[in-house]
Design an enzyme around this catalytic site. Structure first.
Site, PDB file in Angstrom:
ATOM      1  N   GLN A   1      83.650  -9.140 -63.300  1.00 18.11           N
ATOM      2  CA  GLN A   1      82.313  -8.836 -62.746  1.00 18.11           C
ATOM      3  C   GLN A   1      82.298  -8.962 -61.226  1.00 18.11           C
ATOM      4  O   GLN A   1      81.869  -8.037 -60.527  1.00 18.11           O
ATOM      5  CB  GLN A   1      81.244  -9.761 -63.345  1.00 18.11           C
ATOM      6  CG  GLN A   1      80.784  -9.343 -64.729  1.00 18.11           C
ATOM      7  CD  GLN A   1      79.691 -10.260 -65.273  1.00 18.11           C
ATOM      8  OE1 GLN A   1      79.668 -11.460 -65.003  1.00 18.11           O
ATOM      9  NE2 GLN A   1      78.798  -9.707 -66.064  1.00 18.11           N
TER      10      GLN A   1
ATOM     11  N   CYS B 152      97.425 -12.018 -81.693  1.00 16.95           N
ATOM     12  CA  CYS B 152      96.249 -11.515 -82.411  1.00 16.95           C
ATOM     13  C   CYS B 152      95.672 -12.757 -83.093  1.00 16.95           C
ATOM     14  O   CYS B 152      94.498 -12.849 -83.425  1.00 16.95           O
ATOM     15  CB  CYS B 152      96.643 -10.472 -83.464  1.00 16.95           C
ATOM     16  SG  CYS B 152      95.435 -10.200 -84.746  1.00 16.95           S
TER      17      CYS B 152
ATOM     18  N   ARG C  35      81.509 -13.400 -65.372  1.00 14.44           N
ATOM     19  CA  ARG C  35      82.521 -13.177 -66.402  1.00 14.44           C
ATOM     20  C   ARG C  35      83.675 -12.403 -65.773  1.00 14.44           C
ATOM     21  O   ARG C  35      83.513 -11.817 -64.692  1.00 14.44           O
ATOM     22  CB  ARG C  35      81.914 -12.373 -67.550  1.00 14.44           C
ATOM     23  CG  ARG C  35      81.068 -13.239 -68.475  1.00 14.44           C
ATOM     24  CD  ARG C  35      80.568 -12.408 -69.630  1.00 14.44           C
ATOM     25  NE  ARG C  35      79.869 -13.202 -70.605  1.00 14.44           N
ATOM     26  CZ  ARG C  35      78.980 -12.702 -71.454  1.00 14.44           C
ATOM     27  NH1 ARG C  35      78.690 -11.413 -71.415  1.00 14.44           N
ATOM     28  NH2 ARG C  35      78.385 -13.464 -72.337  1.00 14.44           N
TER      29      ARG C  35
ATOM     30  N   CYS D 139      99.216  -4.327 -86.607  1.00 15.66           N
ATOM     31  CA  CYS D 139      98.017  -5.142 -86.431  1.00 15.66           C
ATOM     32  C   CYS D 139      96.851  -4.235 -86.011  1.00 15.66           C
ATOM     33  O   CYS D 139      97.025  -3.307 -85.230  1.00 15.66           O
ATOM     34  CB  CYS D 139      98.340  -6.154 -85.348  1.00 15.66           C
ATOM     35  SG  CYS D 139      96.941  -7.011 -84.687  1.00 15.66           S
TER      36      CYS D 139
ATOM     37  N   CYS E  42      97.990  -8.755 -90.613  1.00 15.92           N
ATOM     38  CA  CYS E  42      99.127  -9.610 -90.298  1.00 15.92           C
ATOM     39  C   CYS E  42      99.737 -10.304 -91.535  1.00 15.92           C
ATOM     40  O   CYS E  42     100.623 -11.133 -91.398  1.00 15.92           O
ATOM     41  CB  CYS E  42      98.751 -10.580 -89.182  1.00 15.92           C
ATOM     42  SG  CYS E  42      98.397  -9.691 -87.653  1.00 15.92           S
TER      43      CYS E  42
ATOM     44  N   CYS F 134      93.176 -10.648 -87.768  1.00 16.85           N
ATOM     45  CA  CYS F 134      92.964  -9.385 -88.472  1.00 16.85           C
ATOM     46  C   CYS F 134      93.701  -9.485 -89.805  1.00 16.85           C
ATOM     47  O   CYS F 134      94.610 -10.305 -89.948  1.00 16.85           O
ATOM     48  CB  CYS F 134      93.421  -8.193 -87.649  1.00 16.85           C
ATOM     49  SG  CYS F 134      95.112  -7.695 -87.895  1.00 16.85           S
TER      50      CYS F 134
ATOM     51  N   GLY G  67      78.774  -7.489 -70.099  1.00 14.80           N
ATOM     52  CA  GLY G  67      77.940  -7.650 -68.899  1.00 14.80           C
ATOM     53  C   GLY G  67      78.211  -6.635 -67.801  1.00 14.80           C
ATOM     54  O   GLY G  67      78.301  -7.001 -66.625  1.00 14.80           O
ATOM     55  N   LYS G  68      78.294  -5.372 -68.181  1.00 14.02           N
ATOM     56  CA  LYS G  68      78.497  -4.325 -67.166  1.00 14.02           C
ATOM     57  C   LYS G  68      77.239  -4.150 -66.305  1.00 14.02           C
ATOM     58  O   LYS G  68      77.335  -3.909 -65.116  1.00 14.02           O
ATOM     59  CB  LYS G  68      78.860  -2.983 -67.840  1.00 14.02           C
ATOM     60  CG  LYS G  68      80.251  -2.996 -68.460  1.00 14.02           C
ATOM     61  CD  LYS G  68      80.623  -1.667 -69.050  1.00 14.02           C
ATOM     62  CE  LYS G  68      79.954  -1.372 -70.372  1.00 14.02           C
ATOM     63  NZ  LYS G  68      80.290  -2.281 -71.472  1.00 14.02           N
ATOM     64  N   SER G  69      76.069  -4.274 -66.953  1.00 12.60           N
ATOM     65  CA  SER G  69      74.824  -4.004 -66.207  1.00 12.60           C
ATOM     66  C   SER G  69      74.698  -4.882 -64.966  1.00 12.60           C
ATOM     67  O   SER G  69      74.212  -4.435 -63.931  1.00 12.60           O
ATOM     68  CB  SER G  69      73.604  -4.237 -67.097  1.00 12.60           C
ATOM     69  OG  SER G  69      73.844  -3.796 -68.396  1.00 12.60           O
TER      70      SER G  69
HETATM   71  N1  ATP Z   1      78.159 -13.703 -66.236  1.00 10.53           N
HETATM   72  C1  ATP Z   1      77.493 -13.741 -67.375  1.00 10.53           C
HETATM   73  N2  ATP Z   1      77.370 -14.905 -68.068  1.00 10.53           N
HETATM   74  C2  ATP Z   1      76.688 -14.959 -69.242  1.00 10.53           C
HETATM   75  N3  ATP Z   1      76.071 -13.905 -69.806  1.00 10.53           N
HETATM   76  C3  ATP Z   1      76.167 -12.715 -69.174  1.00 10.53           C
HETATM   77  C4  ATP Z   1      76.876 -12.571 -67.931  1.00 10.53           C
HETATM   78  N4  ATP Z   1      76.790 -11.272 -67.547  1.00 10.53           N
HETATM   79  C5  ATP Z   1      76.059 -10.648 -68.492  1.00 10.53           C
HETATM   80  N5  ATP Z   1      75.691 -11.500 -69.467  1.00 10.53           N
HETATM   81  C6  ATP Z   1      74.895 -11.188 -70.672  1.00 10.53           C
HETATM   82  O1  ATP Z   1      75.669 -10.383 -71.550  1.00 10.53           O
HETATM   83  C7  ATP Z   1      74.814  -9.556 -72.325  1.00 10.53           C
HETATM   84  C8  ATP Z   1      75.344  -8.129 -72.371  1.00 10.53           C
HETATM   85  O2  ATP Z   1      75.266  -7.554 -71.091  1.00 10.53           O
HETATM   86  P1  ATP Z   1      75.187  -5.970 -70.894  1.00 10.53           P
HETATM   87  O3  ATP Z   1      74.085  -5.384 -71.677  1.00 10.53           O
HETATM   88  O4  ATP Z   1      75.235  -5.728 -69.441  1.00 10.53           O
HETATM   89  O5  ATP Z   1      76.555  -5.547 -71.577  1.00 10.53           O
HETATM   90  P2  ATP Z   1      77.339  -4.181 -71.467  1.00 10.53           P
HETATM   91  O6  ATP Z   1      78.717  -4.517 -70.994  1.00 10.53           O
HETATM   92  O7  ATP Z   1      76.553  -3.220 -70.644  1.00 10.53           O
HETATM   93  O8  ATP Z   1      77.424  -3.740 -72.995  1.00 10.53           O
HETATM   94  P3  ATP Z   1      77.253  -2.278 -73.664  1.00 10.53           P
HETATM   95  O9  ATP Z   1      78.584  -1.618 -73.590  1.00 10.53           O
HETATM   96  O10 ATP Z   1      76.852  -2.600 -75.048  1.00 10.53           O
HETATM   97  O11 ATP Z   1      76.184  -1.548 -72.881  1.00 10.53           O
HETATM   98  C9  ATP Z   1      73.435  -9.642 -71.678  1.00 10.53           C
HETATM   99  O12 ATP Z   1      72.605 -10.403 -72.499  1.00 10.53           O
HETATM  100  C10 ATP Z   1      73.682 -10.332 -70.360  1.00 10.53           C
HETATM  101  O13 ATP Z   1      72.601 -11.120 -69.948  1.00 10.53           O
HETATM  102 MG    MG Z   2      75.560  -1.410 -71.007  1.00  2.00          MG
HETATM  103 ZN    ZN Z   3      96.513  -8.697 -86.236  1.00  2.00          ZN
END
Ligand code: ATP
Ligand code: MG
Ligand code: ZN
Length: 610
Positions: A89, A464, A86, A446, A471, A468, A111-113
Site C-alpha cells: 500500500q 501451501c 498493508r 496443488c 496435497c 488445499c 485494500g486497493k481503495s
Molecule cells: N492498512 C489496512 N489495515 C487494515 N484494514 C485495511 C487496510 N487497508 C484497507 N483495509 C480494509 O480492507 C477492506 C477491503 O478494502 P478494499 O475494499 O479497498 O479492498 P480491494 O482490494 O479494493 O478489494 P476488491 O478487489 O474486492 O475491490 C476494507 O474494509 C478496508 O477498510
Molecule cells: Mg476494490
Molecule cells: Zn496445496
C-alpha cells in the site's frame, strides 16, 4: 506432495522510487561521506555529513521520508482509523504521489481503495475515480461519508440538479470534495463532463485518476465492459495526471492490453502475491445423476460453519432460487440474490447479510464486485465458475479479516457442458472454462500452484502448508479405462452415431442397448469415478469436444481427441490422481484435517502413493 507459497512479485518497468534511487547517486553520496570522514575539520563539514547520511537513509528507506510522508501517516490514523499499511500500500501510494502511472494488482480485499483515497485526502484538488458499478460507487461514498471525507459521484441515476452542482464544483477551487466517482459511461458519453475536467486540469485541480477494476478494459479479462475501452481519452487529454489502475485479477497479457487501451506509455506494475494464506481450497465431486450437493452443503453450513457468515455461488438465477429454498427447507438461514431481483430486494438481502441477519447468500455472479464483509468464513461454489479469474475473485470474498476461511467448489461433470454451451460465443471462453475444469480435475498440482501459474506468478515449492485438498491425493493408472472409453467413442463413430458425455458415461456403465454392451468393455466403477476419468481424458486430449448447433440450442458431443491413437501403443500408459469420493460433511470438522481415502481401491488395481 510439496507445494509452496507464491513469491510476492514486484514487477517494475520503471524507477520504483520515482527518481529517488539512482545508484550512481548513492555511490557518490557514500564517497562524499568517506571523504568527509577523513577531512572533517569544522562544524560546516559536520553539517554536510549529516545531510549526506540523511540523504542515504532516504535512498535506502524511501518510504520514510517524502514531503508527504508525515501527512500520510497522520491521515491513515486520524481519518481512516487504520494503524498501519498493508503490504504494497505505502509503496503504491508513494509512487502515485510522486507522479508515476501505476498498475496495482492486489488480491481482493487487501485494500486497493486506500491507495487512491489516502493520496486524494493528502493532495490539492480532487481525484477522479472510474468505477464499473453504481453499487460499488455508493458503497465507497457511504464509507467515505462515515469517515468525513468529502466525495461526490456522477452516474446515470444522478439528478440534473446534482450533476449541475458537481460540474460547477469541478472548477471551483473552494469546493471541498476530494474524490469524484464516475462510471465509464459518463466519461464516454458526457462531453460536458470532459470539458469541465479539461478546465479543472488546466487549473491544476485534477490531481490523480484512478481506474478501479481496470481489467474491465480488456476483452481478454474476465469482466470486459465496452465503455472501459474508451477510457484512453483520459490519458490523452490529461497526460500530466498520474493514473492508477487497480485490479485483483489480471494476467500479464490482460495488463498489457489495459496499458494500450488506457494509453499509459510506461506504467509501473506492482503485483502483490495472489496467495491468500488463510484460505483453504477444496474441490468436492458432485454426482450429476443423484445430485445431493445441497444436502452436503447444508450439513456443512449447519455443522462446520454454525453461526458463521458465507456465500453459496450458483450457476443461474433459477438455481439461486431453488438452492436457497432447499437450504431454507433444511433449516439454513439463506436468501437468494441475482440480477433479476428488484434493486430494493437486492440491497435488503445485502444489508441483512452484512449485519448477520441472514447467514448465507445464495447468489449468482451478480453478487460480486464491492462485496466487502470481513468475516466471511466460507465461499461454496454449487457450480464451478466459468474461469479461474472468476473463481479467484468470487472465492476471494472469504477471509478478508485474515482469519481462516474455506473456498469449496462442487465439481459436477454435467456442469462443464452446461457452462460450455453458455460461453461458446465468448472470446476464449472454452479455453478459460477448461482451465477452471483443470483447477478442479487436476490433482497432480496443488490448487494454489494452478492459480499462481494462471496469474503468471512465480511459484515457490514451500508452504501451501497443506491448505488445499490436493496435497494428499493418490495416483491411479487409468490406461485400460482410457482404452475402454476410446473404444466406445470409436464404435459410435464407425456407426455414424454421436454420443453426448452422458451417453458415453452410461454406455461404459453398461446402460446402453444390449447389442452395444456386447461390443464394448463395460465398467463396475462408480459414476463419480467414471465421470472423473472421462473428464481427465478430455483434459489430457484423448477425447475432445464436438459441438453441434441448431437454431434452438447447442449440443455437446464427445469425439476422439488427438492423443487417442497413442493408446494403440502397448507401452503407452496414462495415470491420473484421484480424490476421495462420497465425502461425509460430518467427518471433516476442520480445514486442516487429513484427507480420508474412501476409494474403492480394488476397482483401480494399480495404486501408488505420493
Ligand atoms: N492498512 C489496512 N489495515 C487494515 N484494514 C485495511 C487496510 N487497508 C484497507 N483495509 C480494509 O480492507 C477492506 C477491503 O478494502 P478494499 O475494499 O479497498 O479492498 P480491494 O482490494 O479494493 O478489494 P476488491 O478487489 O474486492 O475491490 C476494507 O474494509 C478496508 O477498510
Ligand atoms: Mg476494490
Ligand atoms: Zn496445496
Amino acid at each position: 506432495m510439496s507445494a509452496g507459497p507464491f513469491v510476492a512479485g514486484l514487477k517494475c518497468s520503471g524507477n520504483v522510487f520515482g527518481g529517488f534511487s539512482s545508484f550512481a547517486w548513492q555511490r557518490g553520496t557514500l564517497q562524499l561521506i568517506a571523504i568527509n570522514l577523513i577531512t572533517l575539520h569544522n562544524i560546516l563539514e559536520l553539517t554536510i555529513l549529516l545531510y549526506c547520511i540523511l540523504t542515504c537513509l532516504n535512498v535506502f528507506f524511501p518510504n520514510l521520508d517524502f514531503s508527504w510522508s508525515t501527512e500520510l501517516e497522520q491521515n491513515l490514523k486520524d481519518v481512516f482509523q487504520l494503524s498501519k499499511f498493508r503490504p504494497l500500500q505505502l509503496k503504491a501510494i508513494n509512487l502515485s504521489m510522486s507522479g508515476k502511472d501505476l498498475f496495482l494488482v492486489m488480491p481482493t480485499g487487501r485494500g486497493k481503495s486506500l491507495c487512491y483515497q489516502l493520496p486524494a485526502v493528502c493532495s490539492e484538488g480532487f481525484t477522479l475515480v472510474v468505477t464499473p458499478l453504481v453499487s460499488l460507487m455508493e458503497d465507497q461514498l457511504m464509507y467515505l461519508k462515515s469517515i468525513d471525507v468529502e466525495a461526490v459521484s456522477l452516474n446515470a441515476s444522478s439528478s440534473k440538479e446534482h450533476a449541475k452542482m458537481v460540474l460547477a464544483e469541478l472548477t471551483d477551487s473552494k469546493a471541498p470534495f476530494k474524490l469524484l466517482y464516475v462510471t465509464p459511461e459518463k466519461i464516454a458519453k458526457s462531453k460536458l463532463l470532459m470539458s469541465r475536467l479539461e478546465k479543472a486540469y488546466n487549473a491544476g485541480r485534477l490531481s490523480r485518476i484512478a481506474v478501479d477494476e481496470v481489467h474491465c478494459c480488456s476483452q481478454w479479462g474476465h469482466d470486459f465492459r465496452p465503455d472501459y475501452k474508451l477510457l484512453g481519452i483520459l490519458k490523452r487529454q490529461f497526460p500530466k495526471v498520474p493514473l492508477l489502475g487497480l485490479t485483483a485479477t489480471a494476467t500479464g497479457s490482460v495488463l498489457k492490453d489495459c496499458q494500450k487501451i488506457l494509453c499509459v506509455p510506461e506504467p509501473i506494475t506492482l503485483t502483490a502475491s495472489f496467495n491468500r494464506t488463510n484460505l483453504y481450497y477444496e474441490v468436492r465431486l458432485k454426482d450429476s445423476n443423484s445430485d445431493d450437493s445441497v444436502s452436503d452443503i447444508s450439513a456443512l453450513i449447519k455443522e462446520r460453519y454454525k453461526d458463521q457468515s458465507g456465500i453459496v455461488y450458483v450457476f443461474s438465477q433459477k438455481d439461486a432460487e431453488t438452492v436457497s429454498a432447499d437450504l431454507q427447507k433444511k433449516g439454513v438461514n439463506a436468501s437468494p440474490y441475482h440480477a433479476n431481483m428488484n434493486p430494493e430486494d437486492k440491497s435488503q438481502v445485502h444489508r441483512k447479510w452484512a449485519t448477520n441477519k441472514i447467514q448465507v447468500v445464495v447468489a449468482t455472479v451478480a453478487f460480486g464486485m464491492g462485496i466487502d464483509k470481513a468475516d466471511v468464513r466460507f465461499v461454496i461454489h454449487h457450480t464451478i465458475s466459468k474461469s479461474i479469474e472468476n473463481y479467484y475473485q468470487e472465492s476471494g470474498r472469504a477471509g478478508r479479516d485474515d482469519k481462516p476461511a474455506d473456498c469449496i467448489v462442487y465439481f459436477g461433470f454435467n456442469d462443464i457442458f452446461r457452462i460450455s454451451t453458455m460461453v461458446v460465443m465468448e472470446n476464449v471462453g472454452q479455453q478459460k472454462l477448461l482451465t477452471m475444469v483443470d483447477y478442479c480435475q487436476n490433482v497432480d498440482r496443488c490448487r494454489r500452484s494452478v492459480i499462481a501459474v494462471h496469474f503468471d506468478e512465480v511459484w515457490d515449492d514451500e508452504g501451501c502448508n497443506e491448505m488445499c485438498d490436493v496435497c494428499h491425493y493418490i495416483t491411479v493408472d487409468i490406461t485400460q479405462h482410457a482404452k475402454d472409453v476410446v473404444q466406445i467413442v470409436e464404435l459410435a463413430g464407425s456407426l455414424d452415431e454421436k454420443l453426448t458425455p452422458l451417453k458415453v458415461t452410461e454406455a461404459w456403465m453398461g446402460k446402453g442397448p444390449a447389442k452395444r454392451r456386447k461390443m464394448i468393455q463395460t465398467t463396475t466403477l462408480s459414476r463419480l469415478e467414471v465421470e472423473a476419468i472421462i473428464t481427465s481424458l478430455l483434459l489430457q486430449g484423448y477425447l475432445s469436444e464436438d459441438f453441434s448447433f441448431t437454431p434452438y440450442t447447442t449440443y455437446f458431443y464427445l469425439k476422439l481427441g488427438g492423443k487417442a491413437p497413442l493408446l494403440k501403443n502397448q507401452s503407452h500408459s496414462i495415470t491420473m490422481k484421484m480424490r476421495r469420493t462420497g465425502l461425509d460433511a460430518n467427518t471433516v470438522s476442520t480445514t486442516q484435517q487429513t484427507v480420508q481415502e474412501s476409494f474403492r481401491q480394488e476397482a483401480f488395481g494399480c495404486i501408488s502413493r505420493d
